[in-house]
Write a protein that holds these residues in place. Structure first.
Motif, short mmCIF file in Angstrom:
data_model
loop_
_atom_site.label_atom_id
_atom_site.label_comp_id
_atom_site.label_asym_id
_atom_site.label_seq_id
_atom_site.Cartn_x
_atom_site.Cartn_y
_atom_site.Cartn_z
N ALA A 68 0.85 -1.20 0.19
CA ALA A 68 0.07 0.11 -0.02
C ALA A 68 0.74 1.38 -0.17
O ALA A 68 0.24 2.50 -0.05
CB ALA A 68 -0.89 -0.04 1.09
N TYR A 69 2.04 1.15 0.25
CA TYR A 69 3.05 2.31 -0.01
C TYR A 69 3.23 2.69 -1.38
O TYR A 69 3.56 3.87 -1.86
CB TYR A 69 4.48 1.98 0.79
CG TYR A 69 5.36 3.09 0.98
CD1 TYR A 69 5.23 4.12 2.17
CD2 TYR A 69 6.10 3.54 -0.05
CE1 TYR A 69 6.26 5.02 1.91
CE2 TYR A 69 7.17 4.32 -0.04
CZ TYR A 69 7.02 5.23 1.12
OH TYR A 69 8.08 6.39 1.06
N GLY A 70 3.02 1.65 -2.23
CA GLY A 70 3.58 1.90 -3.79
C GLY A 70 2.45 2.58 -4.42
O GLY A 70 1.27 2.67 -3.72
N ASP A 71 2.49 3.16 -5.60
CA ASP A 71 1.66 3.77 -6.22
C ASP A 71 0.41 3.17 -6.46
O ASP A 71 -0.83 3.77 -6.35
CB ASP A 71 2.01 4.27 -7.59
CG ASP A 71 3.33 5.33 -7.29
OD1 ASP A 71 3.68 5.52 -6.09
OD2 ASP A 71 4.01 5.73 -8.29
N ILE A 72 0.52 1.88 -7.03
CA ILE A 72 -0.66 1.08 -7.35
C ILE A 72 -1.60 0.75 -6.16
O ILE A 72 -2.60 1.02 -5.86
CB ILE A 72 -0.39 -0.06 -8.38
CG1 ILE A 72 0.24 0.34 -9.63
CG2 ILE A 72 -1.74 -0.96 -8.43
CD1 ILE A 72 0.88 -0.99 -10.26
N GLY A 73 -0.87 0.28 -5.05
CA GLY A 73 -1.55 0.12 -3.96
C GLY A 73 -2.10 1.20 -3.11
O GLY A 73 -3.33 0.93 -2.83
N ALA A 74 -1.46 2.14 -3.20
CA ALA A 74 -2.03 3.36 -2.47
C ALA A 74 -3.25 3.91 -3.55
O ALA A 74 -4.41 4.44 -2.81
CB ALA A 74 -1.03 4.49 -2.46
#
Length: 267
Positions: A27-33
């Protein structure tokens, strides 16, 4: 068979997230966020899990739902088990899971120079993590009265091959697709659906330097093989993922959809 999961009132896809409990890894990454924010915007309580989270870096909710950051190493099966138990105790069993954790590791390394440690590190973060989280999610979904949905994130490299010499990543992402099919066949009778999204080259922070290293000519060559003529963006993944999570796809399981602008076209 859990009829509550398989009934699909028309147009209920995104509105059906109100009151849902979701876990999103990576969730820290762009897609996860982007997925976390979209689910919260549609009313879900979202446990945003990533080993990189600190209080300052955790996402904040901008909708009717809630975002709860969780610092989690998804390669640690005991930590994953504890995290899902915590979610169940605090909010109830998670009935939505998005396995977005992953990464390619070092690129353009010839196979005869890949070390055991490099191979296993990439497999752990891409394939083992999906297994750990899906296993725990299914345990809790089976205890709920509404079944659940799992969406795994694979890659175009898992459907065909990688152009950047990431053998472990390509193998692990192919494994994610196989895991998706196998789990869908196994847990379908419990009202649990498992599907997969395979992105193409997406311009996200984690690989921005890799994209830049292609140079103008290299990028042009890549885009010549993309029907839509552009790189993907994190938000391009949100719609397909929410489709798989929502009730509009209530009779869809075991499927992998390529979200790559038409660089891979499989019949």
């Amino acid at each position: 068979m859990n009829d509550a999961v398989n009934a699909s009132p028309g147009g209920a896809g995104r509105s059906g997230f109100a009151g849902k409990i979701a876990v999103v890894t990576g969730a820290y990454g762009d897609i996860g966020a982007a997925v976390v924010e979209a689910l919260a915007a549609h009313g879900a309580t979202v446990y945003a899990a990533d080993i990189r989270f600190t209080g300052a870096s955790a996402p904040r909710s901008h909708g009717p739902g809630r975002i709860i950051p969780v610092a989690l190493d998804v390669t640690d099966s005991a930590a994953v088990s504890s995290a899902f138990a915590h979610v169940a105790a605090a909010s109830g069993p998670a009935t939505l899971l998005v396995n977005a954790a992953g990464g390619p590791g070092r690129t353009r390394t010839p196979i005869d120079e890949v070390t055991d440690d490099a191979w296993h590190t990439v497999v752990r973060v891409n394939l083992d993590s999906a297994f750990h989280c899906a296993r725990e999610a299914v345990r809790w979904m089976k205890k709920s009265t509404v079944g659940g949905c799992v969406v795994n994130i694979s890659s175009g490299a898992g459907r065909t091959y990688s152009r950047t010499g990431v053998q472990a990543y390509a193998a692990a992402k192919a494994g994610v697709i196989g895991l998706t099919r196998q789990l869908a066949r196994e847990v379908g009778p419990a009202g649990i659906r498992v599907n997969c999204v395979a992105p193409g080259l997406v311009d996200v922070t984690a690989i921005h330097d890799e994209i830049t290293s292609l140079g103008a000519d290299g990028l042009e060559r890549h885009l010549s093989g993309v029907a839509m003529g552009r790189l993907g963006r994190a938000e391009d993944l949100v719609g397909p993922i929410l489709f798989f999570l929502g009730t509009d796809s209530a009779y869809v399981t075991g499927q992998t959809i390529s979200v790559d602008g038409g660089s891979t076209m499989l019949g």
